[in-house]
Motif scaffolding. Structure first.
Motif: not given
Length: 99
Positions: A3, A5, A95
């Motif tokens: 993930h 960011i 994202i």
């Protein structure tokens, strides 16, 4: 899954040589390191951009987690703190999740 960011702060917010930015980075690391307490979150790495150009983003936060942990992370106090403290300083963010 990973993930990511990827963050670009508003103008005059981020300068990696500036003491205020160093304090901000230390706090961001503290917040994200706490997310490793969430079941299914395995690693957190924070990378700073080293090329200070206007068309570059400033930080990349990389989290490795089980896919099921994403909704727990999204609802976590740490995620809410990140958004409350730093959301107002973000010009843009991306994202990106991948295996």
């Amino acid at each position: 899954m990973k993930h990511l960011i990827i963050v670009k702060f508003k103008e005059n917010i981020w300068n990696r040589e500036d003491a205020a930015s160093r304090e901000m980075l230390a706090d961001i690391k503290k917040i994200f390191n706490r997310t490793k307490q969430i079941e299914g979150v395995h690693t957190v790495n924070i990378y700073e951009n080293v090329t200070p150009r206007p068309n570059r983003h400033d930080l990349m936060i990389e989290m490795e987690m089980d896919q099921e942990a994403l909704s727990v992370y999204d609802a976590s106090a740490d995620h809410q703190e990140w958004k409350a403290k730093y959301g107002k300083y973000i010009q843009t963010k991306t994202i990106f999740d991948y295996e």
